[in-house]
Enzyme design. Structure first.
Site, PDB file in Angstrom:
ATOM      1  N   SER B 129       0.812  -1.219   0.000  1.00 13.40           N
ATOM      2  CA  SER B 129       0.000   0.000   0.000  1.00 13.40           C
ATOM      3  C   SER B 129       0.841   1.262   0.000  1.00 13.40           C
ATOM      4  O   SER B 129       1.947   1.297   0.567  1.00 13.40           O
ATOM      5  CB  SER B 129      -0.908   0.019   1.230  1.00 13.40           C
ATOM      6  OG  SER B 129      -1.659  -1.163   1.302  1.00 13.40           O
ATOM      7  N   GLU B 244      -3.725 -17.149  -0.497  1.00 16.33           N
ATOM      8  CA  GLU B 244      -3.968 -16.920   0.925  1.00 16.33           C
ATOM      9  C   GLU B 244      -4.707 -18.116   1.496  1.00 16.33           C
ATOM     10  O   GLU B 244      -5.739 -18.520   0.964  1.00 16.33           O
ATOM     11  CB  GLU B 244      -4.824 -15.669   1.105  1.00 16.33           C
ATOM     12  CG  GLU B 244      -4.034 -14.408   1.001  1.00 16.33           C
ATOM     13  CD  GLU B 244      -3.946 -13.758   2.354  1.00 16.33           C
ATOM     14  OE1 GLU B 244      -4.802 -12.938   2.657  1.00 16.33           O
ATOM     15  OE2 GLU B 244      -3.000 -14.091   3.102  1.00 16.33           O
ATOM     16  N   SER B 381     -10.239  -4.682   1.380  1.00 12.98           N
ATOM     17  CA  SER B 381     -11.378  -4.320   2.239  1.00 12.98           C
ATOM     18  C   SER B 381     -12.573  -5.208   1.913  1.00 12.98           C
ATOM     19  O   SER B 381     -12.646  -5.832   0.857  1.00 12.98           O
ATOM     20  CB  SER B 381     -11.767  -2.858   2.009  1.00 12.98           C
ATOM     21  OG  SER B 381     -12.432  -2.733   0.764  1.00 12.98           O
ATOM     22  N   GLU B 383     -15.453  -4.334   1.144  1.00  9.28           N
ATOM     23  CA  GLU B 383     -16.142  -3.854  -0.072  1.00  9.28           C
ATOM     24  C   GLU B 383     -15.482  -4.467  -1.301  1.00  9.28           C
ATOM     25  O   GLU B 383     -16.161  -4.935  -2.226  1.00  9.28           O
ATOM     26  CB  GLU B 383     -16.085  -2.323  -0.162  1.00  9.28           C
ATOM     27  CG  GLU B 383     -17.023  -1.594   0.808  1.00  9.28           C
ATOM     28  CD  GLU B 383     -16.513  -1.577   2.233  1.00  9.28           C
ATOM     29  OE1 GLU B 383     -15.298  -1.793   2.442  1.00  9.28           O
ATOM     30  OE2 GLU B 383     -17.329  -1.360   3.160  1.00  9.28           O
TER      31      GLU B 383
HETATM   32  C1  LIG Z   1      -4.123  -1.928  10.485  1.00 11.29           C
HETATM   33  C2  LIG Z   1      -3.736  -2.016   9.041  1.00 11.29           C
HETATM   34  C3  LIG Z   1      -2.645  -2.784   8.672  1.00 11.29           C
HETATM   35  C4  LIG Z   1      -2.240  -2.843   7.336  1.00 11.29           C
HETATM   36  N1  LIG Z   1      -1.106  -3.526   7.007  1.00 11.29           N
HETATM   37  C5  LIG Z   1      -0.624  -3.448   5.750  1.00 11.29           C
HETATM   38  C6  LIG Z   1       0.637  -3.991   5.418  1.00 11.29           C
HETATM   39  O1  LIG Z   1       1.322  -4.585   6.250  1.00 11.29           O
HETATM   40  N2  LIG Z   1       1.097  -3.846   4.156  1.00 11.29           N
HETATM   41  C7  LIG Z   1       0.374  -3.207   3.200  1.00 11.29           C
HETATM   42  O2  LIG Z   1       0.835  -3.129   2.075  1.00 11.29           O
HETATM   43  N3  LIG Z   1      -0.832  -2.672   3.477  1.00 11.29           N
HETATM   44  C8  LIG Z   1      -1.341  -2.767   4.732  1.00 11.29           C
HETATM   45  N4  LIG Z   1      -2.556  -2.192   5.037  1.00 11.29           N
HETATM   46  C9  LIG Z   1      -3.239  -1.408   4.018  1.00 11.29           C
HETATM   47  C10 LIG Z   1      -4.558  -1.961   3.580  1.00 11.29           C
HETATM   48  O3  LIG Z   1      -4.385  -3.018   2.729  1.00 11.29           O
HETATM   49  C11 LIG Z   1      -5.349  -0.797   2.962  1.00 11.29           C
HETATM   50  O4  LIG Z   1      -5.740   0.033   4.013  1.00 11.29           O
HETATM   51  C12 LIG Z   1      -6.543  -1.254   2.189  1.00 11.29           C
HETATM   52  O5  LIG Z   1      -6.147  -1.847   1.003  1.00 11.29           O
HETATM   53  C13 LIG Z   1      -7.497  -0.103   1.880  1.00 11.29           C
HETATM   54  O6  LIG Z   1      -6.826   0.953   1.259  1.00 11.29           O
HETATM   55  P1  LIG Z   1      -6.980   2.447   1.797  1.00 11.29           P
HETATM   56  O7  LIG Z   1      -6.711   2.445   3.225  1.00 11.29           O
HETATM   57  O8  LIG Z   1      -6.174   3.322   0.935  1.00 11.29           O
HETATM   58  O9  LIG Z   1      -8.516   2.780   1.599  1.00 11.29           O
HETATM   59  P2  LIG Z   1      -9.221   3.204   0.244  1.00 11.29           P
HETATM   60  O10 LIG Z   1      -8.828   2.282  -0.824  1.00 11.29           O
HETATM   61  O11 LIG Z   1      -9.061   4.648   0.038  1.00 11.29           O
HETATM   62  O12 LIG Z   1     -10.721   2.862   0.614  1.00 11.29           O
HETATM   63  C14 LIG Z   1     -11.574   3.743   1.318  1.00 11.29           C
HETATM   64  C15 LIG Z   1     -12.951   3.132   1.292  1.00 11.29           C
HETATM   65  O13 LIG Z   1     -13.397   2.984  -0.048  1.00 11.29           O
HETATM   66  C16 LIG Z   1     -13.775   1.653  -0.313  1.00 11.29           C
HETATM   67  N5  LIG Z   1     -13.529   1.346  -1.713  1.00 11.29           N
HETATM   68  C17 LIG Z   1     -12.400   1.561  -2.424  1.00 11.29           C
HETATM   69  N6  LIG Z   1     -12.544   1.147  -3.681  1.00 11.29           N
HETATM   70  C18 LIG Z   1     -13.802   0.654  -3.775  1.00 11.29           C
HETATM   71  C19 LIG Z   1     -14.569   0.070  -4.829  1.00 11.29           C
HETATM   72  N7  LIG Z   1     -14.068  -0.094  -6.043  1.00 11.29           N
HETATM   73  N8  LIG Z   1     -15.849  -0.334  -4.575  1.00 11.29           N
HETATM   74  C20 LIG Z   1     -16.368  -0.178  -3.352  1.00 11.29           C
HETATM   75  N9  LIG Z   1     -15.695   0.378  -2.316  1.00 11.29           N
HETATM   76  C21 LIG Z   1     -14.435   0.781  -2.528  1.00 11.29           C
HETATM   77  C22 LIG Z   1     -12.947   0.848   0.649  1.00 11.29           C
HETATM   78  O14 LIG Z   1     -13.507  -0.413   0.873  1.00 11.29           O
HETATM   79  C23 LIG Z   1     -12.974   1.722   1.875  1.00 11.29           C
HETATM   80  O15 LIG Z   1     -14.171   1.533   2.561  1.00 11.29           O
HETATM   81  C24 LIG Z   1      -2.984  -2.145   6.351  1.00 11.29           C
HETATM   82  C25 LIG Z   1      -4.106  -1.406   6.733  1.00 11.29           C
HETATM   83  C26 LIG Z   1      -4.490  -1.325   8.048  1.00 11.29           C
HETATM   84  C27 LIG Z   1      -5.680  -0.510   8.408  1.00 11.29           C
END
Ligand SMILES: Cc1cc2nc3c(=O)[nH]c(=O)nc-3n(C[C@H](O)[C@H](O)[C@H](O)COP(=O)(O)OP(=O)(O)OC[C@H]3O[C@@H](n4cnc5c(N)ncnc54)[C@H](O)[C@@H]3O)c2cc1C
Lengths: 377, 396
Positions: B129, B244, B381, B383
């Site tokens: 990410s 996974e 996520s 979603e």
């Molecule tokens: C505690 C924690 C640990 C993590 N650890 C790691 C790690 O070790 N390594 C790593 O690489 N990443 C890690 N992540 C990152 C994680 O994979 C991302 O947070 C996740 O992919 C969501 O991306 P974002 O936070 O940018 O949210 P966004 O992608 O901005 O999403 C925001 C909202 O929009 C929704 N959304 C986005 N696109 C769509 C769509 N097409 N249709 C419907 N809804 C949508 C999402 O579901 C969410 O509700 C971690 C995250 C957390 C919170």
């Protein structure tokens, strides 16, 4: 039928909203939460100056004689800015009990000072294991000469370590869960035998465990009728629960606005995430929860002062039960829609979500109020 | 139809159970069971114990030094360890980068990294990410430019779980900006101790440090650390997602938490009676338990039908597994009533010096409820998981 606020109420709402916007930016709130006392004396004095702390206190004792609807206006505005200052604990619960149950002398001694912001009160009623049952009081007060001696433990007392005067419930008769036999006492926090262990709460407020070990008070400390304080406590708690509903509406308004803003600005897949229908529907549900909550909070405020105990209790419980659940759902959705940002300390939304969630744990949670609502027919 | 474990599987379960009882350190188990904070050393100690027994990578194929456990055996192992209060295994090396190296890595990568992972020598973290690339991972921008026998990496990763402990990070990086975005991505293994790597904590809403930002400034990475071919990183990342394990459902841990919830509900009181006997609360607990029973059976069905690489059905397991985990944290928080509110980070340590406020088990519950909001956000996520089911399973 008229759902509009009076001119004074609109004025109060607007000036409080301006005050919160100007004096309570989020970074300042952060600093206040981290400070030793956990709230700002300066903000407190300003709230007093605006007339907020005496809003619903009797005019004869330094207040403005307002109603629960005025409290709603205030709490909603404070909720919108996530204001931590102990308005509910001191003005609504503490001073509210004195206003309702006190003799003229007790009122005159405490209320004008409370309205000026010089004296902090709180209601020390809950006990470990009592959960949300108001009749469960194990703390005891026994007669000693003309006065009383208090022993017992009070749990999660809001702002118990900051309050100057605690309104303490204790048994003067009856068994632990009996309705009759509960009395109220005014106890100085600094009195001999009172020990207070303060701590932060997860939503940025403060609370305390209060231990009473042989605390001696004189006859003038008895607040309201001997043995018959439960109806008073129930009324004050209903007013407080209605106030919490109003706060929750204010918190929800801001949290929903923050979330909408995020949906419109955060870009993924080359578009604002608010374009995804899955998220739109979630945002719509948040909006509907807010509007339903707003309606119930208004009903609760209007009926919180009602003389009809059943109507009052049913409406307040309906509102608190609903706010407990809708607050939980809105907070969950807000975090989820913020993605990773939603679980950071940096984002104000997570703090709004925490407060919105924890309101359910004050003065009766959704299960408690749903059961009470059902029991009242 | 026979829904019971075979005699061999039962014997394996007993063996794991006996081992865990004998070797899982009591203080670590207490931390897990009581929801206290786990330190790096807790994870390392437990993983060392498993490595010594040869079970850290038990689910790996024998050719890479694993035990070649079947999917059912892996499931039994997860269940038994979780039930006893073992910490989850840090998945980034064992379950994420290792399968990719096995499938696409060079001979050197296999001989260098896999034994080290198996022996718990390196702590890995996952660098996917970025601030602008969460759900839309393919839009990632961290650049890797080939200079002789090195790549020079510049950019930023975020949300990197436990990067503060890590020795290695596997990254998706952009090696070509001229092609379709999925095609310009490569899979690179980067030494966290290399000059130019900086880690900055992100404080989560419960006040803890579990995720980080990781910055790369002219970090020189030997070209031998490129996995597979340049430009194929996206394919490998997708392979990994499909690979996974069913472990994402977290059934074992949820069963353990359900037992804890029940114990709390028996000890809390409502109207003078145990909360567990309150019809409203009992019904809420029952609902979660029923979902969990269903999920466990679904996991077993997936295991029985597909072996170790579930397809898009894995999304069902992720969605239901995380929803159940969250429901359990929520019920536990609700169970303690007003004592959910006190927030004392010092109480997150085992045997905190000062006396607890309220029942000892209450202190971490609200913080944990808020922390667990993450599980429906990370790892794709919920979603995104629903989108996957809609497209790949339902054909919508
Ligand atoms: C505690 C924690 C640990 C993590 N650890 C790691 C790690 O070790 N390594 C790593 O690489 N990443 C890690 N992540 C990152 C994680 O994979 C991302 O947070 C996740 O992919 C969501 O991306 P974002 O936070 O940018 O949210 P966004 O992608 O901005 O999403 C925001 C909202 O929009 C929704 N959304 C986005 N696109 C769509 C769509 N097409 N249709 C419907 N809804 C949508 C999402 O579901 C969410 O509700 C971690 C995250 C957390 C919170």
């Amino acid at each position: 039928m008229d759902f509009s606020f009076s001119e004074e109420q609109q004025l109060l709402r607007d000036s409080l909203a301006r005050f919160v916007a100007r004096e309570y930016p989020f970074e300042k709130r952060r600093a206040i939460v981290r400070s030793a006392e956990g709230f700002s004396r300066e903000i407190w004095a300003q709230l007093a100056e605006m007339g907020l702390l005496g809003l619903t206190l009797p005019a004869a004792h330094g207040g403005f004689g307002g109603t629960a609807v005025d409290t709603l206006v205030a709490m909603q505005a404070l909720g919108g800015g996530l204001v931590v200052e102990p308005y509910l604990a001191s003005a609504v619960l503490g001073a509210g009990t004195v206003a309702r149950a006190g003799t003229p002398a007790q009122r005159e001694r405490l209320l004008p000072a409370a309205a000026r912001g010089e004296l902090l009160l709180t209601l020390a009623h809950g006990e470990a294991g009592a959960r949300y049952d108001l009749a469960q009081v194990a703390a005891r007060a026994r007669r000693a000469g003309t006065g009383f001696v208090l022993d017992g433990r009070k749990a999660v007392v809001p702002w118990g370590a900051q309050a100057d005067v605690l309104v303490v419930s204790a048994r003067t008769a009856g068994a632990e869960r009996e309705a009759a036999g509960i009395s109220l006492f005014l106890v100085e926090r600094a009195a001999k035998g009172v020990s207070v262990r303060g701590y932060r709460t997860i939503d940025g407020q403060r609370a305390a465990e209060v231990a009473l070990d042989g605390v001696t008070v004189d006859a003038g400390a008895l607040l309201g009728p001997l043995d018959e304080a439960l109806p008073i406590i129930e009324r004050v708690v209903d007013v407080g629960a209605a106030a919490l509903c109003a706060e929750a509406v204010g918190v929800m308004e801001t949290l929903n606005a923050q979330t909408l803003d995020y949906l419109k600005t955060r870009q993924q897949f080359g578009q604002p995430i608010g374009r995804f229908q899955a998220l739109q529907h979630r945002a719509v549900d948040m909006f509907i929860h807010l509007e339903q909550s707003r309606s119930l909070a208004l009903l609760a405020a209007v009926r919180a002062d009602a003389e009809d105990a059943v109507e009052r209790a049913r409406t307040v419980s309906a509102a608190k039960a609903h706010l407990g659940r809708s607050g939980r759902l809105v907070a969950q959705a807000a975090i989820q829609l913020h993605g990773g940002m939603g679980v950071t300390d940096e984002m104000p939304a997570s703090h709004y979500a925490k407060r919105l969630t924890m309101i359910d744990f004050q003065l009766g949670d959704a299960d408690h109020h749903a059961a009470r609502f059902a029991a009242l027919g | 139809m026979d829904l019971e474990y075979t005699a061999g599987e039962r014997a394996f379960r007993d063996e794991v159970r006996a081992f865990v009882r004998a070797r899982l350190p009591g203080d670590i188990a207490r931390k897990v069971l009581e929801h206290r904070r786990l330190e790096k050393d807790d994870y390392v100690r437990w993983q060392d114990i498993l490595a010594e027994r040869g079970w850290l990578a038990g689910h790996w194929p024998r050719e890479f030094g694993g035990c070649g456990w079947t999917a059912v055996e892996s499931h039994i192992f997860d269940e038994e360890t979780a039930a006893a209060g073992a910490p989850r295994l840090i998945p980034f090396g064992l379950n994420m980068v290792a399968p990719v190296i096995m499938a696409f890595g060079s001979a050197w990568q296999k001989s260098h990294y896999l034994p080290r992972i198996r022996a718990n020598k390196d702590w890995w973290c996952q660098g996917y990410s970025e601030p602008g690339a969460g759900s839309d991972l393919a839009s990632l921008r961290t650049r890797a430019v080939r200079e002789g026998d090195h790549y020079v990496v510049n950019g930023q990763k975020t949300w990197t779980t436990l990067a503060q402990h890590a020795d290695m990070i596997f990254c998706l990086v952009r090696t070509d900006t001229t092609v379709k975005k999925q095609e310009g991505i490569s899979f690179l293994l980067v030494d966290m101790h290399a000059p130019g790597v900086a880690v900055r904590p992100i404080v989560t809403l419960d006040g803890e440090r579990e995720v980080n930002e990781v910055f790369f400034e002219n970090v020189r990475v030997p070209a031998q650390n490129l996995v597979g071919e340049e430009g194929k990183g996206w394919t490998y990342a997708k392979y990994l997602l499909g690979h996974e394990r069913t472990g994402i459902a977290g059934v074992g841990a949820s069963k353990r938490e359900l037992a804890t919830l029940k114990a709390i509900a028996r000890s809390e009181r409502r109207n003078g009676r145990p909360l567990a006997e309150d019809p409203l609360f009992a019904a809420r607990m029952a609902q979660v338990e029923i979902e969990l029973i269903a999920l466990e059976a679904t996991v077993m069905r997936v295991l029985a039908s597909r072996g170790s690489a579930p397809g898009p059905e894995a999304s069902i397991l992720k969605i239901k597994g995380t929803e159940i985990q969250q429901a359990l944290t929520e019920l536990m928080m609700d169970a303690v009533g007003p004592y959910a509110a006190p927030f004392r980070p010092e109480a997150m340590a085992l045997d905190a010096e000062d006396a607890p406020v309220g029942p000892e088990y209450a202190a971490p519950l609200a913080a944990r409820y808020f922390n667990y909001r993450k599980v429906t956000i990370y790892g794709g996520s919920n979603e995104i998981q629903r989108n996957i089911i809609a497209q790949m399973v339902l054909g919508l």
